[in-house]
Scaffold this active site. Structure first.
Site, PDB file in Angstrom:
ATOM      1  N   HIS A 290       0.839  -1.206   0.000  1.00  0.00           N
ATOM      2  CA  HIS A 290       0.000   0.000   0.000  1.00  0.00           C
ATOM      3  C   HIS A 290       0.872   1.253   0.000  1.00  0.00           C
ATOM      4  O   HIS A 290       0.565   2.237  -0.681  1.00  0.00           O
ATOM      5  CB  HIS A 290      -0.882   0.048   1.255  1.00  0.00           C
TER       6      HIS A 290
ATOM      7  N   GLY B 213      -2.700  -2.031  -6.882  1.00  0.00           N
ATOM      8  CA  GLY B 213      -1.525  -2.906  -6.941  1.00  0.00           C
ATOM      9  C   GLY B 213      -1.751  -4.060  -7.905  1.00  0.00           C
ATOM     10  O   GLY B 213      -2.843  -4.646  -7.949  1.00  0.00           O
TER      11      GLY B 213
END
Ligand code: PAF
Length: 283
Positions: A37, A147
């Site tokens: 993250h 991601g």
């Protein structure tokens, strides 16, 4: 950094930014933040004048109640990390704030929503689309960061944005791995030390399959990966699908597409913990 729980407060702050023509970057998360993250937030901070991070454990995307209940919640540590990374706004709404009434909308973008995770986790991508369509409408970002670990999720999000007609650039960020090669995931927190070592074999086998793929057919490579991973006691492959990297349609031969990705889900340990990863064979 400001932390908001109410939509109206976040929107007031963003309204002031937009008046100054500041570009807004958005990183949606469910919390339990890790280096994966952090890499998305760093990139957003670099590329935008203001960065919003949402932390919302979205009940609608969990088809398994115990998975939801066991999801790690680390709000204080998450906020400390985000402050250090230079995020401007953290949005931590309640379930009632996001879903003032039950969300009955149905999103389906086959094959992206129906294959692999879509098949094994019924309702999962519908829940992801429900929450992201809400969050995108609330934040109205210029760019949103995801991601590549969740390869299939990115394909679904791109379809969602197209469907919404939203002017949001989806920025795909490379997978971040632990030193052992294990793909970073909030679920890794639930692995024991021994299981973490065991789980590193997933990427090790995927990497070695690049060599295998050079001299073997696609189906032989698929069987080889499955057998190599299952040979480790405590690891069990749920599926290993070799697909077109854009459409996620299954491919049968290496010549079938210019972009070929192998997507895997493996159960690890006694709990067991469900881990996902992927490898690019072509493209
Ligand atoms: O990838 C996640 O953490 C979630 O699916 C997302 C995108 C934050 C939506 O809840």
């Amino acid at each position: 950094m400001k932390v908001f729980t109410k939509i109206v407060d976040l929107q007031n702050a963003l309204f002031c930014q937009r008046k100054k023509h500041v570009q807004i970057g958005f990183v949606p998360t469910m919390g339990a933040l890790h280096e994966g993250h952090a890499s998305l937030v760093r990139r957003s901070v670099e590329e935008n004048g203001a960065t919003v991070v949402s932390i919302f454990l979205n009940p609608n995307q969990f088809n398994d109640q115990s998975d939801l209940e066991n999801y790690p919640q680390t709000l204080e540590a998450d906020c400390a990390l985000l402050e250090g990374l230079g995020a401007d706004y953290v949005f931590t709404p309640s379930v009632a704030e996001i879903y003032p009434q039950p969300d009955t909308r149905e999103f389906s973008f086959p094959p992206a929503t129906t294959v692999m995770e879509g098949e094994r986790r019924p309702g999962h991508f519908n829940g992801v689309c429900q929450v992201l369509s809400r969050l995108f409408a609330i934040v109205k970002p210029d760019r949103a960061y995801f991601g590549e670990k969740d390869w299939q999720q990115i394909a679904v999000v791109k379809q969602l944005v197209r469907y919404m007609g939203a002017q949001i650039q989806i920025v795909e960020c490379p997978i971040v791995r632990e030193a052992s090669g294990l793909a970073m995931s909030s679920r890794n927190e639930r692995l024991t030390t021994e299981e973490r070592v065991l789980a590193a074999n997933i990427f090790d086998v995927l990497k070695r399959s690049l060599v295998e793929a050079k001299s073997h057919s696609l189906s032989e490579t698929r069987d080889w990966v499955t057998a190599e991973i299952n040979a480790h006691e405590g690891l069990e492959v749920e599926y290993f699908s070799i697909v077109d990297g854009e459409t996620l349609e299954a491919v049968d031969r290496w010549d079938d597409s210019q972009h070929i990705v192998g997507c895997i889900t493996v159960y690890c340990g006694s709990a067991p913990i469900r881990l996902i990863d992927h490898i690019t064979y072509k493209g």
